[in-house]
Write a protein that holds these residues in place. Structure first.
Motif, mmCIF file in Angstrom:
data_model
loop_
_atom_site.group_PDB
_atom_site.id
_atom_site.type_symbol
_atom_site.label_atom_id
_atom_site.label_comp_id
_atom_site.label_asym_id
_atom_site.label_seq_id
_atom_site.Cartn_x
_atom_site.Cartn_y
_atom_site.Cartn_z
ATOM 1 N N LYS A 68 0.822 -1.219 -0.063
ATOM 2 C CA LYS A 68 0.162 0.011 0.090
ATOM 3 C C LYS A 68 0.657 1.382 -0.057
ATOM 4 O O LYS A 68 0.611 2.192 -0.576
ATOM 5 C CB LYS A 68 -1.034 0.007 1.308
ATOM 6 C CG LYS A 68 -2.075 -0.991 1.103
ATOM 7 C CD LYS A 68 -2.894 -0.906 2.223
ATOM 8 C CE LYS A 68 -4.081 -1.793 1.922
ATOM 9 N NZ LYS A 68 -5.172 -1.759 3.224
ATOM 10 N N GLU A 69 1.932 1.208 0.734
ATOM 11 C CA GLU A 69 2.680 2.388 0.872
ATOM 12 C C GLU A 69 3.467 2.626 -0.536
ATOM 13 O O GLU A 69 3.574 3.670 -0.967
ATOM 14 C CB GLU A 69 4.115 2.255 1.897
ATOM 15 C CG GLU A 69 3.703 2.302 3.148
ATOM 16 C CD GLU A 69 4.464 2.216 4.261
ATOM 17 O OE1 GLU A 69 5.799 2.168 4.181
ATOM 18 O OE2 GLU A 69 4.177 1.859 5.425
ATOM 19 N N LEU A 70 3.853 1.528 -1.329
ATOM 20 C CA LEU A 70 4.581 1.557 -2.502
ATOM 21 C C LEU A 70 3.554 1.976 -3.537
ATOM 22 O O LEU A 70 3.875 2.785 -4.369
ATOM 23 C CB LEU A 70 4.991 -0.047 -2.819
ATOM 24 C CG LEU A 70 6.245 -0.210 -2.268
ATOM 25 C CD1 LEU A 70 6.625 -1.600 -2.465
ATOM 26 C CD2 LEU A 70 7.450 0.615 -2.544
ATOM 27 N N ILE A 71 2.418 1.539 -3.512
ATOM 28 C CA ILE A 71 1.444 1.830 -4.508
ATOM 29 C C ILE A 71 1.087 3.471 -4.263
ATOM 30 O O ILE A 71 1.155 4.237 -5.197
ATOM 31 C CB ILE A 71 0.048 1.362 -4.473
ATOM 32 C CG1 ILE A 71 0.205 -0.062 -4.804
ATOM 33 C CG2 ILE A 71 -1.068 1.958 -5.149
ATOM 34 C CD1 ILE A 71 -0.872 -1.087 -4.252
ATOM 35 N N GLU A 72 0.849 4.070 -3.080
ATOM 36 C CA GLU A 72 0.785 5.488 -2.725
ATOM 37 C C GLU A 72 1.906 6.300 -3.264
ATOM 38 O O GLU A 72 1.759 7.385 -4.000
ATOM 39 C CB GLU A 72 0.510 5.651 -1.288
ATOM 40 C CG GLU A 72 0.114 6.984 -0.777
ATOM 41 C CD GLU A 72 -0.209 7.477 0.602
ATOM 42 O OE1 GLU A 72 0.238 8.369 0.961
ATOM 43 O OE2 GLU A 72 -0.832 6.392 1.053
ATOM 44 N N ASN A 75 1.892 6.383 -7.133
ATOM 45 C CA ASN A 75 0.730 7.207 -7.303
ATOM 46 C C ASN A 75 1.299 8.764 -7.441
ATOM 47 O O ASN A 75 1.024 9.754 -8.188
ATOM 48 C CB ASN A 75 -0.642 7.307 -6.835
ATOM 49 C CG ASN A 75 -1.275 6.094 -7.055
ATOM 50 O OD1 ASN A 75 -0.947 5.321 -8.074
ATOM 51 N ND2 ASN A 75 -1.936 5.561 -6.251
ATOM 52 N N TYR A 76 2.070 9.173 -6.284
ATOM 53 C CA TYR A 76 2.511 10.568 -6.097
ATOM 54 C C TYR A 76 3.428 10.909 -7.132
ATOM 55 O O TYR A 76 3.627 11.912 -7.587
ATOM 56 C CB TYR A 76 2.875 10.808 -4.894
ATOM 57 C CG TYR A 76 1.896 11.024 -3.559
ATOM 58 C CD1 TYR A 76 0.964 12.008 -3.888
ATOM 59 C CD2 TYR A 76 1.764 10.250 -2.695
ATOM 60 C CE1 TYR A 76 -0.060 12.239 -2.839
ATOM 61 C CE2 TYR A 76 0.945 10.416 -1.718
ATOM 62 C CZ TYR A 76 0.180 11.476 -1.843
ATOM 63 O OH TYR A 76 -1.189 11.636 -0.742
ATOM 64 N N ALA A 77 4.384 9.857 -7.329
ATOM 65 C CA ALA A 77 5.711 9.917 -8.295
ATOM 66 C C ALA A 77 4.875 10.110 -9.857
ATOM 67 O O ALA A 77 5.183 10.994 -10.657
ATOM 68 C CB ALA A 77 6.366 8.907 -8.255
#
Length: 95
Positions: A68-72, A75-77
Protein backbone atom coordinates in the motif's frame (compact mmCIF):
# COMPACT_ATOMS: atom_id res chain seq x y z
CA UNK A 1 6.76 -26.73 -16.11
CA UNK A 2 4.14 -25.76 -13.57
CA UNK A 3 3.90 -22.06 -12.79
CA UNK A 4 3.64 -21.40 -9.07
CA UNK A 5 1.85 -18.07 -8.51
CA UNK A 6 3.12 -17.95 -4.92
CA UNK A 7 6.74 -18.05 -6.11
CA UNK A 8 6.04 -15.40 -8.75
CA UNK A 9 4.56 -13.04 -6.18
CA UNK A 10 7.24 -13.66 -3.56
CA UNK A 11 10.09 -13.30 -6.05
CA UNK A 12 8.73 -9.97 -7.28
CA UNK A 13 7.91 -8.77 -3.77
CA UNK A 14 11.44 -9.59 -2.59
CA UNK A 15 13.03 -7.59 -5.39
CA UNK A 16 10.50 -4.76 -5.15
CA UNK A 17 11.13 -4.29 -1.42
CA UNK A 18 14.92 -4.68 -1.72
CA UNK A 19 14.95 -7.85 0.35
CA UNK A 20 16.84 -9.49 -2.49
CA UNK A 21 18.07 -8.71 -5.98
CA UNK A 22 17.11 -10.20 -9.31
CA UNK A 23 20.52 -11.90 -9.28
CA UNK A 24 19.75 -13.45 -5.87
CA UNK A 25 16.55 -14.94 -7.28
CA UNK A 26 18.33 -16.21 -10.38
CA UNK A 27 20.95 -17.90 -8.19
CA UNK A 28 18.23 -19.58 -6.09
CA UNK A 29 16.73 -21.06 -9.26
CA UNK A 30 20.06 -22.12 -10.79
CA UNK A 31 19.38 -24.63 -13.54
CA UNK A 32 15.68 -23.70 -13.64
CA UNK A 33 13.69 -20.78 -14.98
CA UNK A 34 13.24 -18.05 -12.37
CA UNK A 35 9.97 -16.24 -12.84
CA UNK A 36 8.56 -12.97 -11.62
CA UNK A 37 5.16 -11.35 -11.57
CA UNK A 38 5.62 -8.55 -14.08
CA UNK A 39 8.91 -6.71 -14.18
CA UNK A 40 9.85 -6.31 -10.50
CA UNK A 41 12.08 -3.37 -11.40
CA UNK A 42 9.23 -1.50 -13.10
CA UNK A 43 5.82 -2.68 -11.88
CA UNK A 44 2.70 -0.81 -12.97
CA UNK A 45 0.18 0.31 -10.36
CA UNK A 46 -2.25 -2.37 -11.57
CA UNK A 47 0.36 -5.07 -11.00
CA UNK A 48 1.07 -3.75 -7.51
CA UNK A 49 -2.66 -3.85 -6.77
CA UNK A 50 -2.82 -7.47 -7.98
CA UNK A 51 0.07 -8.33 -5.66
CA UNK A 52 -1.76 -6.57 -2.82
CA UNK A 53 -4.89 -8.67 -3.48
CA UNK A 54 -2.78 -11.83 -3.51
CA UNK A 55 -1.20 -11.10 -0.13
CA UNK A 56 -4.58 -10.05 1.31
CA UNK A 57 -5.88 -13.48 0.30
CA UNK A 58 -2.93 -15.18 2.00
CA UNK A 59 -3.49 -12.92 5.03
CA UNK A 60 0.06 -11.54 5.00
CA UNK A 61 -0.87 -8.09 6.16
CA UNK A 62 2.69 -6.84 6.73
CA UNK A 63 3.31 -7.36 3.01
CA UNK A 64 0.00 -5.63 2.28
CA UNK A 65 1.04 -2.61 4.32
CA UNK A 66 4.32 -2.33 2.41
CA UNK A 67 2.54 -2.69 -0.93
CA UNK A 68 0.00 0.00 0.00
CA UNK A 69 2.86 2.38 0.80
CA UNK A 70 4.54 1.56 -2.52
CA UNK A 71 1.29 2.10 -4.44
CA UNK A 72 0.76 5.47 -2.75
CA UNK A 73 4.36 6.53 -3.44
CA UNK A 74 4.04 5.43 -7.07
CA UNK A 75 0.81 7.38 -7.47
CA UNK A 76 2.48 10.54 -6.11
CA UNK A 77 5.50 10.02 -8.37
CA UNK A 78 3.24 9.45 -11.40
CA UNK A 79 1.35 12.68 -10.61
CA UNK A 80 4.63 14.61 -10.26
CA UNK A 81 5.80 13.28 -13.63
CA UNK A 82 2.46 14.20 -15.22
CA UNK A 83 2.53 17.73 -13.79
CA UNK A 84 6.16 18.24 -14.84
CA UNK A 85 5.37 17.11 -18.39
CA UNK A 86 2.30 19.37 -18.47
CA UNK A 87 4.38 22.34 -17.32
CA UNK A 88 7.04 21.61 -19.95
CA UNK A 89 4.46 21.42 -22.72
CA UNK A 90 2.36 24.41 -21.66
CA UNK A 91 4.66 26.61 -19.63
CA UNK A 92 4.41 27.51 -15.98
CA UNK A 93 2.21 30.27 -14.59
CA UNK A 94 2.98 31.99 -11.34
CA UNK A 95 -0.61 32.95 -10.52
Amino acid sequence: MEINIDSLMRNSFGVLTNRCSVDDILEMYEGMDAMFYGNPLDLRTEELQEMLKYFENTEEYEYCSELKELIEAKNYADMDIFLDKLAQENGVTLH
